[in-house]
Design a protein around this motif. Structure first.
Motif, PDB file in Angstrom:
ATOM      1  N   UNK A   1     -36.261   0.359  58.020  1.00 56.88           N
ATOM      2  CA  UNK A   1     -34.925  -0.209  57.800  1.00 56.88           C
ATOM      3  C   UNK A   1     -33.866   0.847  58.093  1.00 56.88           C
ATOM      4  N   UNK A   2     -32.859   0.492  58.832  1.00 55.11           N
ATOM      5  CA  UNK A   2     -31.792   1.430  59.168  1.00 55.11           C
ATOM      6  C   UNK A   2     -30.890   1.654  57.955  1.00 55.11           C
ATOM      7  N   UNK A   3     -30.658   2.930  57.618  1.00 53.35           N
ATOM      8  CA  UNK A   3     -29.854   3.266  56.445  1.00 53.35           C
ATOM      9  C   UNK A   3     -28.369   3.258  56.801  1.00 53.35           C
ATOM     10  N   UNK A   4     -27.561   2.644  55.942  1.00 53.26           N
ATOM     11  CA  UNK A   4     -26.112   2.741  56.061  1.00 53.26           C
ATOM     12  C   UNK A   4     -25.684   4.003  55.317  1.00 53.26           C
ATOM     13  N   UNK A   5     -25.123   4.955  56.039  1.00 56.40           N
ATOM     14  CA  UNK A   5     -24.797   6.270  55.492  1.00 56.40           C
ATOM     15  C   UNK A   5     -23.312   6.319  55.151  1.00 56.40           C
ATOM     16  N   UNK A   6     -23.006   6.549  53.891  1.00 56.37           N
ATOM     17  CA  UNK A   6     -21.616   6.626  53.465  1.00 56.37           C
ATOM     18  C   UNK A   6     -21.048   8.011  53.797  1.00 56.37           C
ATOM     19  N   UNK A   7     -19.724   8.119  53.733  1.00 59.72           N
ATOM     20  CA  UNK A   7     -19.062   9.372  54.104  1.00 59.72           C
ATOM     21  C   UNK A   7     -19.479  10.531  53.213  1.00 59.72           C
ATOM     22  N   UNK A 152     -17.484  -2.023  68.183  1.00 58.42           N
ATOM     23  CA  UNK A 152     -16.278  -1.518  67.541  1.00 58.42           C
ATOM     24  C   UNK A 152     -16.330  -1.678  66.027  1.00 58.42           C
ATOM     25  N   UNK A 153     -17.445  -2.213  65.507  1.00 61.10           N
ATOM     26  CA  UNK A 153     -17.632  -2.396  64.071  1.00 61.10           C
ATOM     27  C   UNK A 153     -19.073  -2.037  63.708  1.00 61.10           C
ATOM     28  N   UNK A 154     -19.277  -1.661  62.440  1.00 61.89           N
ATOM     29  CA  UNK A 154     -20.628  -1.394  61.957  1.00 61.89           C
ATOM     30  C   UNK A 154     -21.525  -2.604  62.189  1.00 61.89           C
ATOM     31  N   UNK A 155     -20.967  -3.807  61.990  1.00 64.97           N
ATOM     32  CA  UNK A 155     -21.768  -5.027  62.148  1.00 64.97           C
ATOM     33  C   UNK A 155     -22.302  -5.165  63.575  1.00 64.97           C
ATOM     34  N   UNK A 156     -21.537  -4.722  64.562  1.00 69.14           N
ATOM     35  CA  UNK A 156     -22.003  -4.791  65.952  1.00 69.14           C
ATOM     36  C   UNK A 156     -23.229  -3.885  66.147  1.00 69.14           C
ATOM     37  N   UNK A 157     -23.180  -2.684  65.562  1.00 67.58           N
ATOM     38  CA  UNK A 157     -24.302  -1.752  65.693  1.00 67.58           C
ATOM     39  C   UNK A 157     -25.542  -2.318  65.002  1.00 67.58           C
ATOM     40  N   UNK A 158     -25.357  -2.857  63.803  1.00 65.09           N
ATOM     41  CA  UNK A 158     -26.489  -3.452  63.079  1.00 65.09           C
ATOM     42  C   UNK A 158     -27.099  -4.602  63.873  1.00 65.09           C
ATOM     43  N   UNK A 163     -33.112  -1.576  62.105  1.00 62.05           N
ATOM     44  CA  UNK A 163     -34.547  -1.365  62.108  1.00 62.05           C
ATOM     45  C   UNK A 163     -35.062  -0.543  63.269  1.00 62.05           C
ATOM     46  N   UNK A 164     -34.176  -0.192  64.220  1.00 60.51           N
ATOM     47  CA  UNK A 164     -34.594   0.548  65.412  1.00 60.51           C
ATOM     48  C   UNK A 164     -34.111   1.988  65.416  1.00 60.51           C
ATOM     49  N   UNK A 165     -33.112   2.330  64.567  1.00 59.32           N
ATOM     50  CA  UNK A 165     -32.583   3.688  64.509  1.00 59.32           C
ATOM     51  C   UNK A 165     -32.565   4.146  63.054  1.00 59.32           C
ATOM     52  N   UNK A 166     -32.381   5.468  62.858  1.00 62.12           N
ATOM     53  CA  UNK A 166     -32.479   6.009  61.520  1.00 62.12           C
ATOM     54  C   UNK A 166     -31.330   5.645  60.610  1.00 62.12           C
ATOM     55  N   UNK A 167     -30.099   5.634  61.157  1.00 63.96           N
ATOM     56  CA  UNK A 167     -28.963   5.386  60.296  1.00 63.96           C
ATOM     57  C   UNK A 167     -27.712   5.000  61.054  1.00 63.96           C
TER      58      UNK A 167
END
Length: 341
Positions: A1-7, A152-158, A163-167
């Protein structure tokens, strides 16, 4: 699962990058798909995950302005002075400089096998801190499946990589919305804009008025020639449905033809154009009032209609051929199978 990394979790992202994992990061232009630039296997995985051609070079992102001189072959004092002028005016910001690369600095997979490299300093403090914590610059092509609209948004990357990248570093939507201007400083004819972006030819001329600035071609010279910068040789930015780029002057005729053929279409256009024609479309997307908002939202517009299965054609308003419209036109025309103006 790809982790959402906070600032406040950037050290976790840096650790993943040092281990050879991929971490998407925000910039002022679009989200980038990051890998540490001195790890050949990590960089190769960027190409693999994106489905990107291996001769399409990657832009290297640095954390601090002087670092460009650590990675370029500094054999020309005039070029050194020119870089100092350009970086003082436009860095951090959406300008990539193509310079001679110092030998044994990056694996050849970063440069597409060329003796040049594109370097930029993103205008996003969170990402610059991520690079500092990682300890080495990051490659950062747009974090999308190759050939599809840039994110241009986090949602686009997800959507493309969950599931394919680390974060993915969490952040607000990007401010500009199209990739950086790419300026080649290695051509004997002058300074060559290889890819238009937010920084225009006129803006560059105010800083380097003693150098000729030329607009490069939109593709490499032939299929065997490696491009010096991303976005020059291959089809880009295309959504699932075919796109038509249509000027205001041609809009009425084009929409009438689609209606005559009973083709359900979506319309992405300015608020003024939607007020006139929007009711005829099965789905719409507002590009806002002007070229600034249109450029900022273009990639979102191209992605929006992927979830509207009944649409068989996307029509996007094409702005006139003027310098201030060049980045928008470049991306839209590359995404389109038909251009009407």
């Amino acid at each position: 699962m790809t982790k959402i990394i906070q600032a406040n979790q950037l050290e976790e992202g840096a650790a993943l990058l040092r281990q050879g994992e991929l971490v998407a990061f925000p910039t002022e232009t679009v989200f980038g798909l990051g890998a540490i630039a001195n790890n050949e296997d990590a960089v190769k995985s960027v190409y693999a995950v994106k489905g990107r051609p291996s001769d399409n070079p990657l832009i290297v992102h640095i954390a601090d302005e002087p670092a460009i001189f650590d990675f370029m072959k500094d054999d020309d004092q005039d070029r050194h002075a020119l870089i100092e002028k350009l970086t003082a005016a436009f860095w951090p910001g959406p300008l990539t400089l193509v310079v001679p690369v110092k030998e044994d600095t990056f694996p050849s997979v970063v440069t597409g096998g060329m003796d040049t490299v594109g370097i930029r300093l993103p205008d996003h403090e969170t990402t610059r801190e991520l690079i500092r914590l990682t300890g080495f610059p990051l490659v950062g092509p747009s974090a999308n499946i190759s050939g599809k609209p840039s994110p241009t948004k986090v949602e686009h990357v997800k959507h493309d990589f969950d599931g394919k990248i680390g974060g993915i570093v969490n952040a607000d939507p990007t401010r500009i919305g199209v990739e950086s201007t790419v300026l080649d400083l290695t051509d004997e004819r002058g300074l060559i804009i290889l890819r238009p972006g937010f920084i225009t030819k006129s803006m560059l001329e105010t800083v380097v008025d003693n150098y000729p600035i030329l607009m490069g071609g939109t593709i490499a010279s032939d299929d065997t020639t490696a491009p010096k910068a991303p976005g020059m040789k291959y089809i880009h930015y295309s959504p699932d449905q075919p796109v038509m780029a249509v000027s205001q002057e041609e809009m009425a005729n084009v929409l009438q033809d689609l209606e005559n053929q009973n083709m359900p279409f979506a319309l992405a256009a300015t608020t003024q154009t939607l007020a006139e024609y929007g009711s005829r479309a099965q789905a719409t997307f507002s590009l806002g009032e002007d070229i600034t908002s249109a450029t900022h939202t273009l990639f979102s517009a191209l992605r929006t209609f992927d979830d509207v299965p009944e649409i068989t054609q996307i029509v996007v308003e094409l702005f006139p051929d003027k310098e201030e419209n060049s980045a928008y036109r470049n991306r839209l025309i590359k995404a389109s199978s038909v251009v009407m103006e």
